[in-house]
Design a protein around this motif. Structure first.
Motif, PDB file in Angstrom:
ATOM      1  N   GLY A 285       0.839  -1.202   0.000  1.00 36.90           N
ATOM      2  CA  GLY A 285       0.000   0.000   0.000  1.00 36.90           C
ATOM      3  C   GLY A 285       0.867   1.242   0.000  1.00 36.90           C
ATOM      4  N   PRO A 286       0.284   2.401  -0.384  1.00 33.32           N
ATOM      5  CA  PRO A 286       1.107   3.607  -0.566  1.00 33.32           C
ATOM      6  C   PRO A 286       1.672   4.170   0.732  1.00 33.32           C
ATOM      7  N   LEU A 287       2.884   4.720   0.627  1.00 33.81           N
ATOM      8  CA  LEU A 287       3.513   5.488   1.712  1.00 33.81           C
ATOM      9  C   LEU A 287       4.014   6.791   1.084  1.00 33.81           C
ATOM     10  N   PRO A 288       4.106   7.872   1.866  1.00 33.80           N
ATOM     11  CA  PRO A 288       4.557   9.134   1.254  1.00 33.80           C
ATOM     12  C   PRO A 288       5.996   9.043   0.762  1.00 33.80           C
ATOM     13  N   PRO A 289       6.277   9.550  -0.457  1.00 28.39           N
ATOM     14  CA  PRO A 289       7.665   9.563  -0.929  1.00 28.39           C
ATOM     15  C   PRO A 289       8.544  10.318   0.063  1.00 28.39           C
ATOM     16  N   MET A 290       9.793   9.899   0.159  1.00 28.67           N
ATOM     17  CA  MET A 290      10.720  10.508   1.117  1.00 28.67           C
ATOM     18  C   MET A 290      10.816  12.027   0.925  1.00 28.67           C
ATOM     19  N   ALA A 291      10.715  12.489  -0.341  1.00 31.06           N
ATOM     20  CA  ALA A 291      10.881  13.925  -0.616  1.00 31.06           C
ATOM     21  C   ALA A 291       9.755  14.758  -0.007  1.00 31.06           C
ATOM     22  N   CYS A 292       8.700  14.101   0.525  1.00 28.54           N
ATOM     23  CA  CYS A 292       7.655  14.854   1.241  1.00 28.54           C
ATOM     24  C   CYS A 292       8.226  15.453   2.522  1.00 28.54           C
ATOM     25  N   PHE A 293       9.364  14.913   3.007  1.00 31.94           N
ATOM     26  CA  PHE A 293       9.841  15.285   4.337  1.00 31.94           C
ATOM     27  C   PHE A 293      10.982  16.294   4.336  1.00 31.94           C
ATOM     28  N   SER A 294      11.456  16.690   3.165  1.00 27.91           N
ATOM     29  CA  SER A 294      12.498  17.713   3.117  1.00 27.91           C
ATOM     30  C   SER A 294      12.615  18.233   1.683  1.00 27.91           C
ATOM     31  N   PRO A 295      12.831  19.546   1.518  1.00 28.76           N
ATOM     32  CA  PRO A 295      12.922  20.063   0.148  1.00 28.76           C
ATOM     33  C   PRO A 295      14.247  19.715  -0.536  1.00 28.76           C
ATOM     34  N   ASN A 296      15.275  19.396   0.270  1.00 26.94           N
ATOM     35  CA  ASN A 296      16.604  19.224  -0.339  1.00 26.94           C
ATOM     36  C   ASN A 296      16.937  17.775  -0.650  1.00 26.94           C
ATOM     37  N   ILE A 297      15.990  17.093  -1.261  1.00 33.32           N
ATOM     38  CA  ILE A 297      16.210  15.690  -1.575  1.00 33.32           C
ATOM     39  C   ILE A 297      16.233  15.523  -3.086  1.00 33.32           C
ATOM     40  N   LEU A 298      17.174  14.727  -3.572  1.00 33.71           N
ATOM     41  CA  LEU A 298      17.175  14.380  -4.995  1.00 33.71           C
ATOM     42  C   LEU A 298      16.606  12.973  -5.117  1.00 33.71           C
ATOM     43  N   THR A 299      15.524  12.851  -5.870  1.00 35.41           N
ATOM     44  CA  THR A 299      14.879  11.549  -6.031  1.00 35.41           C
ATOM     45  C   THR A 299      15.183  11.028  -7.434  1.00 35.41           C
ATOM     46  N   LEU A 300      15.629   9.786  -7.511  1.00 33.00           N
ATOM     47  CA  LEU A 300      15.896   9.175  -8.819  1.00 33.00           C
ATOM     48  C   LEU A 300      14.751   8.221  -9.142  1.00 33.00           C
ATOM     49  N   GLY A 301      14.288   8.271 -10.377  1.00 33.80           N
ATOM     50  CA  GLY A 301      13.216   7.362 -10.784  1.00 33.80           C
ATOM     51  C   GLY A 301      13.559   6.703 -12.103  1.00 33.80           C
ATOM     52  N   ILE A 313      14.894   4.914 -19.755  1.00 35.62           N
ATOM     53  CA  ILE A 313      14.387   6.239 -19.383  1.00 35.62           C
ATOM     54  C   ILE A 313      14.269   6.316 -17.859  1.00 35.62           C
ATOM     55  N   GLY A 314      14.939   7.315 -17.317  1.00 35.37           N
ATOM     56  CA  GLY A 314      14.851   7.583 -15.883  1.00 35.37           C
ATOM     57  C   GLY A 314      14.770   9.082 -15.686  1.00 35.37           C
ATOM     58  N   TRP A 315      14.869   9.515 -14.432  1.00 38.73           N
ATOM     59  CA  TRP A 315      14.792  10.954 -14.183  1.00 38.73           C
ATOM     60  C   TRP A 315      15.356  11.310 -12.810  1.00 38.73           C
ATOM     61  N   ILE A 316      15.556  12.619 -12.648  1.00 34.88           N
ATOM     62  CA  ILE A 316      15.915  13.172 -11.339  1.00 34.88           C
ATOM     63  C   ILE A 316      14.824  14.182 -10.986  1.00 34.88           C
ATOM     64  N   ARG A 317      14.266  14.057  -9.775  1.00 36.56           N
ATOM     65  CA  ARG A 317      13.345  15.080  -9.275  1.00 36.56           C
ATOM     66  C   ARG A 317      14.060  15.793  -8.131  1.00 36.56           C
ATOM     67  N   GLY A 318      14.102  17.113  -8.190  1.00 36.42           N
ATOM     68  CA  GLY A 318      14.788  17.819  -7.112  1.00 36.42           C
ATOM     69  C   GLY A 318      14.593  19.314  -7.215  1.00 36.42           C
ATOM     70  N   PRO A 319      15.225  20.065  -6.290  1.00 32.56           N
ATOM     71  CA  PRO A 319      15.112  21.520  -6.323  1.00 32.56           C
ATOM     72  C   PRO A 319      15.711  22.068  -7.629  1.00 32.56           C
ATOM     73  N   ARG A 320      15.106  23.137  -8.131  1.00 31.41           N
ATOM     74  CA  ARG A 320      15.534  23.658  -9.437  1.00 31.41           C
ATOM     75  C   ARG A 320      17.000  24.061  -9.464  1.00 31.41           C
ATOM     76  N   ASP A 321      17.493  24.631  -8.356  1.00 30.54           N
ATOM     77  CA  ASP A 321      18.904  25.080  -8.385  1.00 30.54           C
ATOM     78  C   ASP A 321      19.851  23.882  -8.504  1.00 30.54           C
ATOM     79  N   MET A 322      19.505  22.780  -7.848  1.00 31.59           N
ATOM     80  CA  MET A 322      20.382  21.607  -7.970  1.00 31.59           C
ATOM     81  C   MET A 322      20.304  21.027  -9.378  1.00 31.59           C
TER      82      MET A 322
END
Ligand SMILES: Cc1ncc(COP(=O)(O)O)c(C=O)c1O
Length: 469
Positions: A285-301, A313-322
């Motif tokens: 069942g669903p759990l909140p993604p780790m990036a819900c708990f801090s803005p400075n996280i880089l998530t790889l998918g 095909i993959g991606w990076i989700r993160g703060p725009r400056d990073m």
């Protein structure tokens, strides 16, 4: 240039290498095990005899005799003045042992291509002419794909805009981009123990100093140890897999997510959260993604596990400056993600819920089949049934998985032994077994394991040499 393995690194990789055999034989055999299972690459240069004898606190004669045995057996080339280079007979230099070509290849945790893949590629090919005006060098990703990826995070409860997403050539490439951008020589990287072997490969390729904290099947993420390491060593990056951790299949509790996100944020450690396996939920069942708990996280998918590994095909989700920083560094690594694959990925994401549901059904079948076969054939092994991911992480209690992998190879079964997932030679008694293969294949694999488990025993070095070639 050949990679040089330092004496210290080799000593670490060797782990518990001594056996009842004479020391030079044990050492030669252990180095051969490391070569066979990919922990040392064919083409890697071994340390000089004197350096290794110091690192292992052994006489130089013993090391020389071990090297000489490896040479006689065809695993080492030595040229005066340029050192000793490992060689896997029948393979090209630098190629890992794990590309097996064996009839039962359980070395990769992958799943078959999603049935809708061909239609997605056909639709992508039909759309391609509209993109041929584009120069084709796409370093950030097509807007529609970035938006679909952002939407997939919003659907999981994490507000995300397309500008917070960079499309990459798979998650492994994403990790390479992140590491090259954020890490500087001399800094440290924190990993889970066990962890994903190719993440360790990425970190060792840049000479990073890697620290680890335990993830246990019976106790979860060791938060006090993680906190201690973060406080004491101030690692630049921490690489985590909270959702269906590879190889254990565990998932982090909400408390563990909050705790680690807060600890990293306080100390300035950037969390690199690899969610390549996050969509492989079987019955959690669903759990909140780790990036819900801090803005400075880089998530790889990645779409590699739900759609197909070959999609890349993959991606990076993160703060725009990073992401902007990563973008500036990207041309040193590659010049963009191919367009047809991006178009196909956009179609696949429109179908994400059914793709995830179909994968989940197959994985449930595979997991239940593997767990029941193993519990029946090898009741002495501790087999925990994970609620997601692709793998069983089996505690054999007594069997050396390096020796088991070598013996299995001779029977046509490719396996990755436990120490490939750890640092410092840990997990010799553990085996990672993907359950995403067909029922018949799994039955054959378990038959082989059951036959070999009693024979192999606990000594990593007991297998005769001829058993593996
Ligand atoms: C945890 C983890 N990260 C990254 C990858 C690589 O993903 P990709 O195929 O998208 O490069 C894998 C694939 O096995 C994986 O298990």
């Amino acid at each position: 240039m050949n990679t040089l393995v330092t004496g210290r690194r080799l000593a670490r990789e060797l782990g518990e290498w001594r056996s009842n055999a004479p020391a030079y034989k044990s050492l030669a055999e252990r180095i051969r095990v490391l070569l066979m299972d990919g922990r040392l690459a064919s083409g890697a240069r071994l340390p000089a005899e004197r350096e290794l004898s110091q690192a292992l606190d052994l006489s130089r004669t013993t090391v020389a005799a071990a090297y000489s045995k490896l040479r006689d057996d065809g695993f080492l080339d030595s040229v005066r003045g340029s050192g000793s280079t490992l060689r896997l007979p029948g393979r090209e230099r630098g190629e890992h042992a794990l590309h097996t070509g064996l009839p039962l290849d359980f070395t990769k945790a992958t799943a078959p291509a999603y049935p809708g893949l061909q239609a997605a590629y056909a639709a992508a090919a039909a759309e391609l002419p509209a993109h041929l005006g584009h120069d084709g060098f796409d370093l950030v990703g097509l807007p529609d794909l970035r938006e679909s990826i952002a939407q997939s995070y919003r659907d999981r409860g994490l507000p995300t805009s397309a500008e917070q997403v960079m499309v990459t050539i798979g998650a492994q490439h994403a990790l390479q981009l992140v590491t090259r951008t954020l890490y500087s020589p001399g800094e440290r990287i924190l990993v889970e123990q066990p962890t994903y072997p190719h993440a360790l490969d990425t970190f060792s390729s840049i000479g990073a100093r890697v620290l680890a904290f335990p993830v246990r099947q019976d106790g979860g993420w060791d938060l006090p140890e993680a906190l201690l390491q973060i406080r004491r060593a101030a690692p630049t990056l921490a690489f985590l897999m909270p959702d269906f951790h590879n190889p254990t299949g565990m998932s982090m509790s909400v408390h563990e997510r909050e705790f680690l996100a807060a600890a990293a944020a306080r100390e300035g450690t950037v969390l690199v959260v690899d969610e390549t396996t996050a969509l492989l939920d079987i019955d959690r069942g669903p759990l909140p993604p780790m990036a819900c708990f801090s803005p400075n996280i880089l998530t790889l998918g990645s779409l590699g596990k739900v759609a197909w590994g070959g999609l890349r095909i993959g991606w990076i989700r993160g703060p725009r400056d990073m992401l902007a920083q990563i973008l500036r560094n990207r041309p040193a690594v590659d010049l963009g993600t191919p367009l047809v694959e991006q178009l196909a990925a956009t179609h696949l994401l429109a179908d994400l819920p059914s793709m995830v549901a179909s994968r989940s059904l197959d994985l449930r079948r595979g997991r239940d089949n593997a767990v029941s076969l193993l519990r029946e054939a090898l009741p002495q092994w501790k087999v925990r049934s994970p609620d997601g991911g692709l793998n069983l992480w089996i505690n054999t209690e007594t069997v050396s998985s390096s020796a088991l992998a070598l013996a299995a190879r001779a029977e046509g079964l490719g396996l990755v032994p436990g120490p490939r997932f750890g640092i410092d030679g840990a997990f010799e008694r553990y085996l990672r077994l993907p359950f995403s293969y067909g029922e018949g294949q799994m039955r054959d694999a378990v038959d082989i394991l059951a036959r070999l488990a009693g024979r192999v025993g606990s000594d990593p070095l007991r297998m005769p040499l001829q058993a593996v070639i």
